[in-house]
Design a protein around this motif. Structure first.
Motif: not given
Length: 326
Positions: A68-89
């Motif tokens: 969330t947040g306006d383009a050009g400004a620092e956004p807020t990033v939220t997710f449920t941790a821990p997060l892992t992936v088997t490949a760059p996604t």
């Protein structure tokens, strides 16, 4: 040649590194009548190894990341941790409205990097005292960004979940702040160099071959010899420059070259050896400059990769662009 400071957080988090790291080209110096001839070894073009394909679970995990947040400004990033992936996604969060992104452009990105294990902040270019990171689109060091960004536009935001060079997982929100075309090689008026210096011969594509004269002795002070005078603005010490360069030892050993890697490289002049900072500052964009750097203004009594301790260094540098912090 290594930076005196670390590369940007984006490069570290994405498992990449800016160029200018000392590396042996494997090129043996040729000699004629006592001269040492240094030619960067151009690596054969190779297909980029295919990245592993993200699984459905990887895609679902990245789809669940909220930005969330306006383009050009620092956004807020939220997710449920821990997060892992088997490949760059990756996932495009929003398409930009600026110019198309094209390989070879100098691209400036802002980013937020978070530890995927606990959703804590690792770094942000929007933080006080930080500035956008600059790289050449197509540079293999940024392969995780090249494919996702090509074909999109300035202003595009994407989120990337990946495993960093240290084995930990990160979630990165990247926004393209700017993209511009740059020169591919030095352009301008030829300059007659002083006698007795290493000489430079250019291939048709601009690749330099440096010949060290027989009996040439390392200078006590920095030698800065323009070979081509560009028509661009003068570079200042606080800028980020985009260059093509080749580095040689006085015995003709080619130890590092952006030409060998196939793309220019960008870095802040505050983050390299003093001989570069002093030698490039004051030169104009478009220029080609021969630098002969005493060991004290290079790595002194320390080894650096293929560079032995107490080594004077010779560089040929094409200055393709210079930009100030946004």
């Amino acid at each position: 040649m290594k930076h005196r400071t670390t590369a940007g957080l984006a490069a570290l988090a994405l498992g990449a590194a800016l160029a200018l790291t000392a590396c042996s080209s494997g090129e043996e110096s040729a000699t004629e009548a006592g001269e040492a001839v240094c030619t960067p070894e151009v690596q054969a073009a190779a297909s980029t190894p295919a990245q592993p394909t993200p699984t459905a679970e990887d895609v679902a995990a990245v789809d669940a990341i909220q930005v969330t947040g306006d383009a050009g400004a620092e956004p807020t990033v939220t997710f449920t941790a821990p997060l892992t992936v088997t490949a760059p996604t990756t996932r495009i969060i929003s398409e930009g409205t600026g110019a198309d992104l094209v390989e070879g452009q100098q691209v400036s990105i802002n980013y937020v990097v978070m530890a995927a294990a606990d959703a804590t902040l690792v770094g942000s270019t929007w933080a006080e005292g930080q500035s956008p990171e600059v790289f050449t689109l197509g540079d293999a060091s940024y392969e995780l960004l090249n494919t996702p960004l090509l074909g999109h536009k300035v202003g595009t935001r994407l989120v990337l979940a990946s495993q960093g060079a240290d084995g930990t997982y990160q979630v990165s929100l990247i926004e393209v702040a700017e993209a511009k075309d740059t020169l591919s090689r030095a352009e301008g008026e030829p300059v007659e160099p002083a006698e007795g210096l290493p000489t430079v011969e250019l291939a048709e594509d601009g690749l330099p071959t440096v010949t060290i004269p027989s009996g040439y002795e390392a200078p006590a002070e920095l030698v800065v010899q323009p070979l081509i005078k560009g028509e661009g603005a003068a570079v200042t010490e606080d800028q980020t420059v985009t260059v093509q360069y080749a580095g040689c030892l006085l015995d003709g050993t080619s130890f590092d070259s952006s030409w060998s890697r196939g793309t220019p490289t960008s870095f802040p002049l505050t983050g390299v050896i003093p001989g570069w900072t002093q030698g490039i500052a004051g030169q104009t964009v478009g220029s080609q400059v021969l630098l002969v750097i005493p060991a004290e203004l290079a790595y002194g009594d320390q080894e650096s990769g293929a560079i032995p301790a107490n080594s004077p260094l010779v560089f040929v540098v094409d200055i393709l662009d210079a930009s100030s912090d946004a």
